[in-house]
Design a protein around this motif. Structure first.
Motif, PDB file in Angstrom:
ATOM      1  N   ALA A 193       0.854  -1.192   0.000  1.00  0.00           N
ATOM      2  CA  ALA A 193       0.000   0.000   0.000  1.00  0.00           C
ATOM      3  C   ALA A 193       0.886   1.238   0.000  1.00  0.00           C
ATOM      4  CB  ALA A 193      -0.908  -0.001   1.227  1.00  0.00           C
ATOM      5  N   PRO A 194       0.642   2.185  -0.892  1.00  0.00           N
ATOM      6  CA  PRO A 194       1.550   3.316  -1.043  1.00  0.00           C
ATOM      7  C   PRO A 194       1.441   4.333   0.087  1.00  0.00           C
ATOM      8  CG  PRO A 194      -0.326   3.578  -2.488  1.00  0.00           C
ATOM      9  CD  PRO A 194      -0.473   2.240  -1.853  1.00  0.00           C
ATOM     10  N   THR A 195       2.507   5.111   0.242  1.00  0.00           N
ATOM     11  CA  THR A 195       2.521   6.248   1.154  1.00  0.00           C
ATOM     12  C   THR A 195       2.400   7.524   0.336  1.00  0.00           C
ATOM     13  OG1 THR A 195       3.883   5.118   2.804  1.00  0.00           O
ATOM     14  CG2 THR A 195       3.906   7.523   2.834  1.00  0.00           C
ATOM     15  N   LEU A 196       1.483   8.385   0.719  1.00  0.00           N
ATOM     16  CA  LEU A 196       1.281   9.642   0.003  1.00  0.00           C
ATOM     17  C   LEU A 196       2.302  10.667   0.484  1.00  0.00           C
ATOM     18  CD1 LEU A 196      -0.485  11.357  -1.926  1.00  0.00           C
ATOM     19  CD2 LEU A 196      -1.874  11.954   0.078  1.00  0.00           C
ATOM     20  N   ALA A 197       2.975  11.319  -0.463  1.00  0.00           N
ATOM     21  CA  ALA A 197       3.982  12.325  -0.114  1.00  0.00           C
ATOM     22  C   ALA A 197       3.841  13.533  -1.028  1.00  0.00           C
ATOM     23  CB  ALA A 197       5.388  11.735  -0.231  1.00  0.00           C
ATOM     24  N   LYS A 198       4.110  14.692  -0.453  1.00  0.00           N
ATOM     25  CA  LYS A 198       4.156  15.923  -1.237  1.00  0.00           C
ATOM     26  C   LYS A 198       5.597  16.415  -1.231  1.00  0.00           C
ATOM     27  CE  LYS A 198       2.090  20.535  -1.679  1.00  0.00           C
ATOM     28  NZ  LYS A 198       1.214  21.540  -1.025  1.00  0.00           N
ATOM     29  N   LEU A 199       6.248  16.340  -2.374  1.00  0.00           N
ATOM     30  CA  LEU A 199       7.650  16.701  -2.505  1.00  0.00           C
ATOM     31  C   LEU A 199       7.775  17.811  -3.535  1.00  0.00           C
ATOM     32  CD1 LEU A 199       9.075  13.062  -2.676  1.00  0.00           C
ATOM     33  CD2 LEU A 199       8.956  14.532  -0.661  1.00  0.00           C
ATOM     34  N   ASN A 200       8.355  18.924  -3.111  1.00  0.00           N
ATOM     35  CA  ASN A 200       8.476  20.088  -4.001  1.00  0.00           C
ATOM     36  C   ASN A 200       7.128  20.452  -4.627  1.00  0.00           C
ATOM     37  OD1 ASN A 200      11.102  20.638  -3.442  1.00  0.00           O
ATOM     38  ND2 ASN A 200      11.929  19.883  -5.379  1.00  0.00           N
ATOM     39  N   ASP A 201       6.101  20.492  -3.764  1.00  0.00           N
ATOM     40  CA  ASP A 201       4.753  20.921  -4.162  1.00  0.00           C
ATOM     41  C   ASP A 201       4.073  19.992  -5.152  1.00  0.00           C
ATOM     42  OD1 ASP A 201       4.861  23.182  -2.537  1.00  0.00           O
ATOM     43  OD2 ASP A 201       5.881  24.335  -4.085  1.00  0.00           O
TER      44      ASP A 201
END
Length: 553
Positions: A409-417
């Motif tokens: 199951a993936p992990t949601l990430a916000k990287l450089n917007d």
């Protein structure tokens, strides 16, 4: 003879009811369905007991007269028949009332009431979703944490007496995501030999770095799920709070590492239907001390008050029944639902559940992401057209299809917007062999790397060494920043994961600049001979890149 049978049946009824209470531990509360199941069990047993006594009466009252060679048996006494009918009628009445109340308070008749249990704050992903702190990026799933934790069992004393519980509950300690699980007695005989000493260890696994620790307690746990008598957590709490409706206690530790069991208190929302949390009971696993808290007073270190099932059910109700029940059956106007996958992320000291929101047709696209605080159940919907978690997992597997890895199951990430799914890829043995970063908005854009630090460094300027436990994961301080100035001697570029990276050769070194929305508009026009400056980051990337324009005299 009849008196002996009656006494035996009364004793048998008491033993059966006490045994049932000992095993199932229903709350003695008429608002709990379990209470009525317990009452029905008692009435049904009484019904059979009265029937047996009536039959014994009938046999005892044989007249001895014969009719064509057969003895006549006296029919059941009027009083016995009435008692049987009353008991049967009482049982039937309770069943009808339970069924009727459940039906009247179901979503068919109270759809909008279910939809309004929670409120949802609307937000924009690009503007409002917090930038991911990679030092708290939870990369390990439960199965991987179990494998790592089990390797530490051999380091304890009396290893043959204990195993590790399969709890592995995700919490935060400080602001770091961990999975924690207590040791447990392997069986009844191991418990019998060690119950006086208690359990002296629990395992915690850092979900970011993958490092585990076997924590030895200064005061051993005397109360746990693996106890067999009165110190079993559920039984201990039930006898202490006989009228309270609460769920199965779950293991957590506070920020100082003290072990607790957290039991969420429930009350039905609509008569006997739809239980909802109203507080918690905290049980100190070492001392047995307990304290009850209302929702507004729960200590901040408690991470999981609301269960994933409760959260997802409430969110689904909110998005499904805004226009009533029958709308979901026929036109399905405006009907949305959560996707079939969810995971947890850490933000600050809290655990958040996130899942995608998709249309009723359930295609491979999300309308946005739901983020739910598991301690307060504050719900925010971040609007962003994106792929579902399942589509991202399939895309990641497709990049390594020749190796037949399976995505977690993936992990949601916000990287450089920008939104990414970070996916772990496992082999048939369940070991993580590779990682993938899937662009959430364009899930065909997938970057795979066997090293998580290298993978993440392609999407952020932060120090990714924290992912192996050796760095801070925070932006560089003013004292750490090295300013690079030079002249472009050679210039090249290539596309990496949908972004253009410029390679600048200057003074015998090669620097890299990633094109983003914040890059200077002059970057595409960079040419040999131009002067530049920038802040040096890991892997020779330059941040805050500037092209120095020569002033004319």
């Amino acid at each position: 003879m009849k008196k002996v049978i009656r006494r035996f049946l009364v004793l048998l009824w008491l033993v059966a009811m006490l045994s049932s209470y000992w095993v199932f531990l229903p709350p003695l509360n008429p608002l709990a369905v379990g209470f009525w199941m317990f009452v029905l069990e008692g009435l049904i047993l009484v019904f059979f007991a009265v029937f047996i006594l009536a039959m014994a009466d009938s046999v005892e009252g044989q007249t001895g007269s014969t009719f064509r060679g057969r003895k006549e048996v006296t029919p059941l006494k009027v009083a016995d028949g009435q008692n049987i009918r009353r008991l049967g009628g009482g049982i039937l009445l309770i069943l009808i009332l339970l069924f009727g109340l459940n039906l009247l308070n179901s979503r068919i008749f109270r759809a909008k009431s279910y939809a309004n249990v929670i409120s949802v704050k609307e937000a924009d992903f690009n503007k409002d979703f917090p930038e991911t702190n990679i030092s708290t990026l939870a990369l390990l799933d439960r199965a991987s944490a179990e494998k790592i934790g089990d390797t530490y069992l051999g380091t304890i004393d009396k290893v043959s007496q204990f195993g590790i519980s399969n709890d592995y509950r995700q919490i935060t300690i400080g602001q770091q995501p961990y999975r924690v699980s207590p040791l447990e007695y392997k069986n009844f005989w191991k418990w019998l030999s060690n119950r006086k000493d208690g359990i002296s260890y629990y395992v915690k696994v850092n979900q970011t770095t993958g490092k585990a620790e076997l924590v030895r307690l200064s005061e051993p746990m005397k109360y746990s799920d693996s106890e067999f008598l009165f110190r079993d957590t559920l039984r201990y709490l039930r006898f202490k709070y006989p009228f309270t409706i609460f769920g199965d206690p779950s293991f957590e530790v506070d920020d100082e590492g003290n072990p607790y069991y957290v039991a969420t208190i429930y009350q039905p929302k609509f008569m006997l239907a739809s239980k909802d949390p109203v507080g918690v009971i905290l049980l100190n696993a070492a001392t047995g001390e307990t304290k009850e808290y209302a929702l507004d007073d729960i200590p901040e270190w408690v991470d999981r008050v609301f269960s994933a099932n409760n959260v997802i059910t409430r969110v689904d109700d909110y998005y499904t029944y805004q226009d009533g029940f029958w709308n979901t059956v026929f036109s399905q106007t405006g009907v949305k639902k959560t996707t079939d996958s969810y995971n947890y992320i850490s933000i600050g000291s809290d655990i958040y559940l996130y899942t995608g929101i998709t249309s009723a047709t359930a295609d491979s696209s999300n309308l946005g992401f739901i983020l739910v605080n598991m301690r307060t159940r504050e719900v925010t919907n971040y609007k962003l057209a994106s792929a579902t978690e399942s589509a991202a997992m399939a895309s990641a597997e497709g990049e390594v299809q020749e190796k037949k890895y399976r995505a977690t199951a993936p992990t949601l990430a916000k990287l450089n917007d920008k939104a990414y799914y970070i996916v772990s890829l496992k082999d048939d043995a369940g070991l993580v062999k590779s990682y993938a970063a899937v662009d959430a908005e364009d899930y065909q854009q997938v970057t795979v790397n066997n090293d998580i630090e290298t993978l993440i460094s392609q999407f952020t300027d932060l120090d990714t060494s924290v992912l192996s436990g050796s760095g801070s994961g925070s932006p560089q301080t003013d004292q750490d920043i090295e300013i690079i100035k030079g002249v472009v001697e050679q210039l090249g570029s290539q596309m990496i994961s949908g972004s253009t990276v410029y390679y600048i050769s200057s003074s015998g070194k090669i620097y890299k600049v990633k094109a983003t929305e914040d890059s200077t508009d002059q970057l595409p026009f960079l040419k040999v001979g131009d002067r530049f400056s920038g802040e040096l980051n890991k892997n020779n990337y330059l941040k805050n890149f500037k092209i120095e324009v020569e002033k004319s005299e």
